[in-house]
Design a protein around this motif. Structure first.
Motif, PDB file in Angstrom:
ATOM      1  N   PRO A 240       0.838  -1.201   0.000  1.00 28.35           N
ATOM      2  CA  PRO A 240       0.000   0.000   0.000  1.00 28.35           C
ATOM      3  C   PRO A 240       0.877   1.257   0.000  1.00 28.35           C
ATOM      4  O   PRO A 240       1.829   1.351   0.778  1.00 28.35           O
ATOM      5  CB  PRO A 240      -0.796  -0.109   1.311  1.00 28.35           C
ATOM      6  N   ILE A 241       0.564   2.195  -0.875  1.00 23.18           N
ATOM      7  CA  ILE A 241       1.272   3.470  -0.921  1.00 23.18           C
ATOM      8  C   ILE A 241       0.272   4.571  -0.556  1.00 23.18           C
ATOM      9  O   ILE A 241      -0.684   4.823  -1.298  1.00 23.18           O
ATOM     10  CB  ILE A 241       1.880   3.727  -2.309  1.00 23.18           C
ATOM     11  N   ALA A 242       0.482   5.186   0.590  1.00 21.64           N
ATOM     12  CA  ALA A 242      -0.450   6.196   1.096  1.00 21.64           C
ATOM     13  C   ALA A 242      -0.064   7.578   0.596  1.00 21.64           C
ATOM     14  O   ALA A 242       1.101   7.973   0.659  1.00 21.64           O
ATOM     15  CB  ALA A 242      -0.467   6.175   2.619  1.00 21.64           C
ATOM     16  N   LEU A 243      -1.076   8.305   0.111  1.00 22.48           N
ATOM     17  CA  LEU A 243      -0.855   9.673  -0.368  1.00 22.48           C
ATOM     18  C   LEU A 243      -1.581  10.702   0.489  1.00 22.48           C
ATOM     19  O   LEU A 243      -1.465  11.904   0.237  1.00 22.48           O
ATOM     20  CB  LEU A 243      -1.324   9.798  -1.831  1.00 22.48           C
ATOM     21  N   SER A 247      -6.591  12.795  10.216  1.00 16.13           N
ATOM     22  CA  SER A 247      -6.390  13.906  11.142  1.00 16.13           C
ATOM     23  C   SER A 247      -5.467  13.538  12.295  1.00 16.13           C
ATOM     24  O   SER A 247      -4.807  14.404  12.876  1.00 16.13           O
ATOM     25  CB  SER A 247      -7.750  14.367  11.702  1.00 16.13           C
ATOM     26  N   ASP A 248      -5.394  12.253  12.633  1.00 14.91           N
ATOM     27  CA  ASP A 248      -4.517  11.828  13.726  1.00 14.91           C
ATOM     28  C   ASP A 248      -3.102  11.506  13.257  1.00 14.91           C
ATOM     29  O   ASP A 248      -2.265  11.043  14.033  1.00 14.91           O
ATOM     30  CB  ASP A 248      -5.116  10.613  14.441  1.00 14.91           C
ATOM     31  N   GLY A 249      -2.831  11.755  11.982  1.00 14.46           N
ATOM     32  CA  GLY A 249      -1.491  11.537  11.440  1.00 14.46           C
ATOM     33  C   GLY A 249      -1.265  10.163  10.851  1.00 14.46           C
ATOM     34  O   GLY A 249      -0.216   9.908  10.253  1.00 14.46           O
ATOM     35  N   SER A 250      -2.233   9.254  11.017  1.00 18.32           N
ATOM     36  CA  SER A 250      -2.100   7.917  10.435  1.00 18.32           C
ATOM     37  C   SER A 250      -2.396   7.972   8.940  1.00 18.32           C
ATOM     38  O   SER A 250      -3.020   8.917   8.447  1.00 18.32           O
ATOM     39  CB  SER A 250      -3.061   6.938  11.123  1.00 18.32           C
ATOM     40  N   TYR A 251      -1.962   6.951   8.213  1.00 14.24           N
ATOM     41  CA  TYR A 251      -2.188   6.916   6.774  1.00 14.24           C
ATOM     42  C   TYR A 251      -3.644   6.572   6.476  1.00 14.24           C
ATOM     43  O   TYR A 251      -4.237   5.708   7.134  1.00 14.24           O
ATOM     44  CB  TYR A 251      -1.288   5.871   6.111  1.00 14.24           C
ATOM     45  N   LEU A 252      -4.194   7.248   5.478  1.00 16.11           N
ATOM     46  CA  LEU A 252      -5.542   6.920   5.008  1.00 16.11           C
ATOM     47  C   LEU A 252      -5.436   5.725   4.064  1.00 16.11           C
ATOM     48  O   LEU A 252      -4.828   5.806   3.002  1.00 16.11           O
ATOM     49  CB  LEU A 252      -6.168   8.118   4.281  1.00 16.11           C
ATOM     50  N   LEU A 253      -6.060   4.616   4.471  1.00 14.31           N
ATOM     51  CA  LEU A 253      -6.023   3.384   3.689  1.00 14.31           C
ATOM     52  C   LEU A 253      -7.427   2.815   3.589  1.00 14.31           C
ATOM     53  O   LEU A 253      -8.256   3.049   4.471  1.00 14.31           O
ATOM     54  CB  LEU A 253      -5.118   2.340   4.360  1.00 14.31           C
ATOM     55  N   PRO A 254      -7.727   2.057   2.538  1.00 21.98           N
ATOM     56  CA  PRO A 254      -9.029   1.379   2.486  1.00 21.98           C
ATOM     57  C   PRO A 254      -9.124   0.355   3.607  1.00 21.98           C
ATOM     58  O   PRO A 254      -8.110  -0.122   4.125  1.00 21.98           O
ATOM     59  CB  PRO A 254      -9.033   0.726   1.101  1.00 21.98           C
ATOM     60  N   ASP A 255     -10.346  -0.011   3.968  1.00 20.12           N
ATOM     61  CA  ASP A 255     -10.559  -0.888   5.117  1.00 20.12           C
ATOM     62  C   ASP A 255      -9.781  -2.196   5.020  1.00 20.12           C
ATOM     63  O   ASP A 255      -9.238  -2.683   6.022  1.00 20.12           O
ATOM     64  CB  ASP A 255     -12.059  -1.193   5.265  1.00 20.12           C
ATOM     65  N   PHE A 256      -9.708  -2.782   3.814  1.00 14.89           N
ATOM     66  CA  PHE A 256      -9.070  -4.102   3.701  1.00 14.89           C
ATOM     67  C   PHE A 256      -7.549  -4.044   3.851  1.00 14.89           C
ATOM     68  O   PHE A 256      -6.886  -5.079   3.924  1.00 14.89           O
ATOM     69  CB  PHE A 256      -9.469  -4.776   2.375  1.00 14.89           C
ATOM     70  N   LYS A 260      -2.227  -3.288   7.413  1.00 14.54           N
ATOM     71  CA  LYS A 260      -0.962  -3.490   6.708  1.00 14.54           C
ATOM     72  C   LYS A 260      -0.005  -2.311   6.918  1.00 14.54           C
ATOM     73  O   LYS A 260      -0.435  -1.169   7.054  1.00 14.54           O
ATOM     74  CB  LYS A 260      -1.208  -3.673   5.202  1.00 14.54           C
ATOM     75  N   PHE A 261       1.288  -2.626   6.921  1.00 13.80           N
ATOM     76  CA  PHE A 261       2.289  -1.563   6.898  1.00 13.80           C
ATOM     77  C   PHE A 261       2.233  -0.908   5.524  1.00 13.80           C
ATOM     78  O   PHE A 261       2.209  -1.591   4.497  1.00 13.80           O
ATOM     79  CB  PHE A 261       3.690  -2.118   7.141  1.00 13.80           C
ATOM     80  N   ALA A 262       2.213   0.421   5.515  1.00 10.95           N
ATOM     81  CA  ALA A 262       2.120   1.149   4.252  1.00 10.95           C
ATOM     82  C   ALA A 262       3.318   2.076   4.096  1.00 10.95           C
ATOM     83  O   ALA A 262       3.953   2.471   5.076  1.00 10.95           O
ATOM     84  CB  ALA A 262       0.817   1.947   4.195  1.00 10.95           C
ATOM     85  N   LEU A 263       3.606   2.412   2.850  1.00 12.98           N
ATOM     86  CA  LEU A 263       4.675   3.358   2.533  1.00 12.98           C
ATOM     87  C   LEU A 263       4.044   4.702   2.212  1.00 12.98           C
ATOM     88  O   LEU A 263       3.232   4.801   1.296  1.00 12.98           O
ATOM     89  CB  LEU A 263       5.497   2.849   1.344  1.00 12.98           C
ATOM     90  N   GLY A 264       4.386   5.721   2.972  1.00  5.64           N
ATOM     91  CA  GLY A 264       3.864   7.060   2.703  1.00  5.64           C
ATOM     92  C   GLY A 264       4.703   7.760   1.652  1.00  5.64           C
ATOM     93  O   GLY A 264       5.925   7.814   1.768  1.00  5.64           O
ATOM     94  N   MET A 265       4.045   8.299   0.628  1.00  5.13           N
ATOM     95  CA  MET A 265       4.770   9.019  -0.432  1.00  5.13           C
ATOM     96  C   MET A 265       4.108  10.355  -0.720  1.00  5.13           C
ATOM     97  O   MET A 265       4.071  10.826  -1.845  1.00  5.13           O
ATOM     98  CB  MET A 265       4.850   8.166  -1.705  1.00  5.13           C
ATOM     99  N   MET A 266       3.595  10.994   0.341  1.00  7.91           N
ATOM    100  CA  MET A 266       2.898  12.263   0.146  1.00  7.91           C
ATOM    101  C   MET A 266       3.777  13.484   0.398  1.00  7.91           C
ATOM    102  O   MET A 266       3.402  14.601   0.091  1.00  7.91           O
ATOM    103  CB  MET A 266       1.656  12.323   1.054  1.00  7.91           C
ATOM    104  N   GLU A 267       4.965  13.269   0.962  1.00  9.43           N
ATOM    105  CA  GLU A 267       5.819  14.394   1.317  1.00  9.43           C
ATOM    106  C   GLU A 267       6.858  14.615   0.221  1.00  9.43           C
ATOM    107  O   GLU A 267       7.780  13.826   0.049  1.00  9.43           O
ATOM    108  CB  GLU A 267       6.500  14.121   2.660  1.00  9.43           C
ATOM    109  N   SER A 268       6.722  15.719  -0.498  1.00 13.81           N
ATOM    110  CA  SER A 268       7.598  15.975  -1.646  1.00 13.81           C
ATOM    111  C   SER A 268       9.054  16.127  -1.232  1.00 13.81           C
ATOM    112  O   SER A 268       9.970  15.721  -1.952  1.00 13.81           O
ATOM    113  CB  SER A 268       7.135  17.230  -2.393  1.00 13.81           C
ATOM    114  N   GLU A 269       9.289  16.691  -0.012  1.00 13.86           N
ATOM    115  CA  GLU A 269      10.678  16.920   0.399  1.00 13.86           C
ATOM    116  C   GLU A 269      11.388  15.606   0.742  1.00 13.86           C
ATOM    117  O   GLU A 269      12.613  15.530   0.737  1.00 13.86           O
ATOM    118  CB  GLU A 269      10.739  17.871   1.608  1.00 13.86           C
TER     119      GLU A 269
END
Length: 300
Positions: A240-243, A247-256, A260-269
């Protein structure tokens, strides 16, 4: 000191460690690093490239080949131990036999797979045998599941897929490259997910909503993917790649995918660091690897 014919003599890992431990206990001049020996593959045979008879010390000094890069090391041992080492020899039928186990017959390929470090050639019974070079690691095949949320998002996914193919050597299956008018989209989704080594699930807000509500193509892919996620023993297939963050800082992922551990790729820096993590995950080349387990302490 006299050069003697090694005659195809070789070590198993167990014999190598045992001989080295004895050399340490007997305080011989040439010994090998214990941690390095522990890290060697178990099912390979390590051939002797050179053997020297040190008459004044009553011992044999051997040069051992460890890998296909030509890494070697020297080890001193008694003549008795040297004479007990197994010898690999060629047979008339094209198989290789270990003299210590004369009933075992192997083809050259089987010998290489079971016993031998992938060296370009090895002397067996006085004959130079050229072995096939090690095959390059299989190119991973990656399917990207995503939502056509917007033109910007479609282009972001396209750029990611292009970079994986061009810069990272990955075979990427992307709908805009692999499908055309008249193709069955459901068959495409099912086949792609089944054939892929990795499935990248690009989780923006639109994807999560459609996945949860089973809407559109994303809903169909979710229906196909979900059983695999829960049943597939190789959990690393689905990344899963979270974009978006909640609000609590966790990654937004679909329920299923919530567990799972996800990779966040929303921070351009931090994108380059995140991309490197993705690259390593796809190629299964982790940045951190557990160190070799040490030896048991000597308890009094």
């Amino acid at each position: 000191m006299e050069v003697i014919n090694a005659n195809g003599k070789c070590f198993t890992k167990t014999e190598l460690i045992s001989a080295n431990n004895t050399a340490i206990e007997e305080e011989r001049n040439r010994k090998l690093n214990e941690d390095y020996l522990e890290s060697l593959p178990e099912n390979y045979l390590y051939p002797i490239a050179l053997a020297l008879d040190e008459h004044d010390r009553g011992e044999i000094r051997v040069q051992i080949i460890f890998d296909d890069k030509g890494t070697t090391g020297f080890l001193d041992m008694s003549k008795k131990r040297y004479n007990l080492l197994p010898v690999a020899e060629m047979c008339n039928d094209g198989t290789v036999r270990l003299k210590r186990n004369p009933n075992e017959r192997l083809t050259l390929e089987e010998y290489q797979t079971k016993y031998l470090v992938n060296y370009k050639s090895v002397k067996i019974g006085g004959e130079i045998i050229h072995l096939p070079a090690e095959e390059e690691k299989k190119v991973p095949k990656v399917f990207i599941s995503y939502s056509w949320s917007s033109e910007y998002h479609k282009n972001w996914v396209l750029d990611l897929a292009t970079r994986l193919r061009v810069n990272s050597g990955v075979e990427v299956i992307l709908d805009v490259w692999a499908t055309n008018y008249g193709h069955d989209r459901f068959a495409f989704m099912e086949n792609s997910i089944r054939e892929a080594d990795k499935v990248l699930i690009i989780c923006d807000a639109d994807y999560c909503q459609k996945a949860n509500q089973r809407k559109g193509g994303v809903g169909t892919e979710t229906t196909i993917i979900t059983p695999h996620v829960y049943q597939n023993t190789e959990q690393s297939k689905f990344i899963p790649i979270a974009l978006v963050k909640n609000s609590d800082g966790s990654y937004l992922l679909p329920d299923f995918l919530n567990s799972k551990f996800a990779l966040g790729m929303m921070e351009s820096e931090n994108f380059e660091k995140q991309y490197n993590s993705l690259e390593r995950a796809v190629w299964e080349e982790p940045l951190l690897v557990a160190p070799v387990i040490g030896k048991k302490p000597k308890f009094k």
